[in-house]
Design a protein around this motif. Structure first.
Motif, PDB file in Angstrom:
ATOM      1  N   PHE A 244       0.840  -1.202   0.000  1.00 35.69           N
ATOM      2  CA  PHE A 244       0.000   0.000   0.000  1.00 35.69           C
ATOM      3  C   PHE A 244       0.869   1.244   0.000  1.00 35.69           C
ATOM      4  N   THR A 245       0.326   2.317  -0.592  1.00 35.87           N
ATOM      5  CA  THR A 245       0.950   3.625  -0.589  1.00 35.87           C
ATOM      6  C   THR A 245      -0.162   4.658  -0.516  1.00 35.87           C
ATOM      7  N   ASP A 246       0.192   5.927  -0.588  1.00 32.04           N
ATOM      8  CA  ASP A 246      -0.830   6.963  -0.547  1.00 32.04           C
ATOM      9  C   ASP A 246      -1.766   6.850  -1.744  1.00 32.04           C
ATOM     10  N   ASP A 248      -6.379   6.896  -2.951  1.00 32.54           N
ATOM     11  CA  ASP A 248      -7.763   6.716  -2.516  1.00 32.54           C
ATOM     12  C   ASP A 248      -8.474   5.609  -3.298  1.00 32.54           C
ATOM     13  N   HIS A 259     -10.601   2.961  -1.855  1.00 24.23           N
ATOM     14  CA  HIS A 259      -9.936   2.468  -0.649  1.00 24.23           C
ATOM     15  C   HIS A 259      -9.183   3.620   0.001  1.00 24.23           C
ATOM     16  N   SER A 260      -8.748   3.398   1.217  1.00 20.89           N
ATOM     17  CA  SER A 260      -8.034   4.433   1.966  1.00 20.89           C
ATOM     18  C   SER A 260      -6.600   4.603   1.506  1.00 20.89           C
ATOM     19  N   HIS A 261      -6.105   3.661   0.712  1.00 22.31           N
ATOM     20  CA  HIS A 261      -4.744   3.701   0.199  1.00 22.31           C
ATOM     21  C   HIS A 261      -4.734   3.290  -1.274  1.00 22.31           C
ATOM     22  N   GLU A 264       1.376   0.459  -4.635  1.00 17.64           N
ATOM     23  CA  GLU A 264       2.626   0.915  -5.209  1.00 17.64           C
ATOM     24  C   GLU A 264       3.079  -0.066  -6.285  1.00 17.64           C
ATOM     25  N   ARG A 375      -2.355  -5.327   7.020  1.00 17.04           N
ATOM     26  CA  ARG A 375      -2.870  -4.350   6.056  1.00 17.04           C
ATOM     27  C   ARG A 375      -1.758  -3.487   5.460  1.00 17.04           C
ATOM     28  N   GLU A 376      -0.655  -4.172   5.132  1.00 18.64           N
ATOM     29  CA  GLU A 376       0.477  -3.486   4.511  1.00 18.64           C
ATOM     30  C   GLU A 376       0.433  -3.586   2.978  1.00 18.64           C
TER      31      GLU A 376
END
Length: 390
Positions: A244-246, A248, A259-261, A264, A375-376
């Motif tokens: 995950f990275t920054d 939405d 999603h919240s992330h 990458e 949740r990585e």
């Protein structure tokens, strides 16, 4: 020594019928047959024949979009507009060939006979060395009965009777003149047109598989015939992970899922399509996704992973195979995949050009264990089954 020049030979594929007897939403020549449209299989049979110079197709122009999709990438000339009847459509096709520079020979073939084989095509062409016309045909094997008010009126002697098929081949100038002279009549095939003009037409033994797809049962029979020839059955597996990275949203199996992330990756980081691409490449023993689309290549930065999956599907098609089944499992705690599973399966089927019933999308968690449990990131594994010619 004089040089022998091989005659030019054009295959004229008649695909102008509406297929009303079939009862589908579109004419049968545009329906799927084991991963390819019926028309495409027919056209490819003639394009691949070493004695066929070129292929032209006669269609009903209202189905031009379906035609373009069916023959995409084959490099065919523009189709020829058909007429109100098969006979008129053939004549239109012959006139178009004459205008473009008449070939020496023409093979007239029904688009709905997709299982025509190379040997029969060659035999029809060879017969034209000695005769102005030749047709593929099968001797009648069943006992024939003549009807009389719903009962048997008589038994018909089957001796010397044949069932006509296509291709029906002719010396071009002869059949063009014969069709011009028969304009307005209702003859059942091109051999009948030739017979009316006094042309001799040879009978060339063909095969039962060269039947015409007329009903849904015929399409099922043709599908079985194609699949039985693809007896080299292979299975490949694929696995992919992205952190995950920054962001939405994430892209999963071709869909943008809020999603919240984000995920990458060098491309759109679609773990589902990446795993499935690797599974198909694995079934072909054709390396992995990185060997075809290196992450160091800037062309693939942010790329839609559908391109990767289509490439794998194209490799299967180039080898004359079909993708029989695709199974993808998404592994993550969030986002929830369940509400999107059906749409994901439909998208994968669209990319691969297969029925949605051959695609499975599932999701699971690792019970909060490991990097997905923390949740990585998201992982995916996939299995693909491919059938290739033996």
């Amino acid at each position: 020594m004089p040089t022998c020049i091989a005659p030019t030979c054009i295959a004229l594929i008649v695909a102008g019928g509406s297929g009303q007897r079939f009862g589908a939403e579109r004419p049968k020549q545009y329906l799927d047959l084991a991963g390819k449209p019926v028309l495409r299989r027919t056209v490819e049979a003639f394009l691949s024949h070493p004695q066929v110079t070129g292929v032209r197709v006669v269609i009903d122009p209202i189905w031009r979009e379906a035609y373009d999709a069916a023959v995409a990438g084959l490099g065919l000339p523009d189709p020829i507009a058909g007429g109100a009847s098969r006979q008129e459509s053939v004549r239109n096709g012959l006139e178009a060939l004459a205008a473009d520079g008449a070939p020496d020979l023409v093979l007239i073939h029904d688009a709905a006979r997709p299982l025509i084989d190379e040997a029969t095509i060659g035999a029809v062409i060879a017969a034209l060395d000695d005769q102005p016309g030749a047709i593929a045909a099968v001797p009648v094997a069943d006992t024939l009965k003549r009807d009389k008010d719903g009962s048997i009126g008589a038994t018909v002697d089957r001796e010397g009777l044949w069932r006509a098929q296509t291709p029906q081949g002719f010396r071009f100038s002869d059949i063009l003149q014969a069709h011009r002279a028969a304009a307005g009549l209702s003859l059942t095939d091109d051999a009948a047109v030739a017979e009316r003009a006094g042309l001799a037409v040879a009978l060339v033994p063909s095969k039962e598989d060269n039947f015409k797809v007329t009903t849904p049962d015929d399409l099922t029979r043709a599908t079985r015939a194609v699949m039985s020839s693809l007896w080299d059955i292979r299975t490949g597996s694929g696995f992919d992970v992205h952190r995950f990275t920054d962001g939405d949203f994430v892209t999963l199996c071709g869909l943008r899922v809020p999603h919240s992330h984000g995920l990458e990756g060098h491309s759109d980081a679609d773990v589902g399509l990446h795993a499935l691409t690797d599974a198909i490449l694995g079934a072909l023993a054709a390396g992995d996704i990185g060997s075809h689309f290196p992450p160091t290549d800037p062309r693939w930065r942010g790329a839609d992973s559908a391109k990767f999956l289509r490439h794998a599907a194209d490799l299967v098609a180039e080898r004359g195979g079909v993708i029989a089944h695709a199974d993808v499992t998404i592994i993550c705690e969030r986002p929830k995949v369940g509400p999107h599973r059906a749409a994901m399966a439909e998208r994968i089927a669209e990319i691969l050009g297969i029925e949605v019933g051959r695609v499975s999308v599932k999701a699971t968690t690792t019970e909060q264990l490991g990097f997905t449990g923390r949740r990585e990131g998201i992982a995916a594994q996939a299995v693909a089954t491919v059938r290739l010619p033996g």
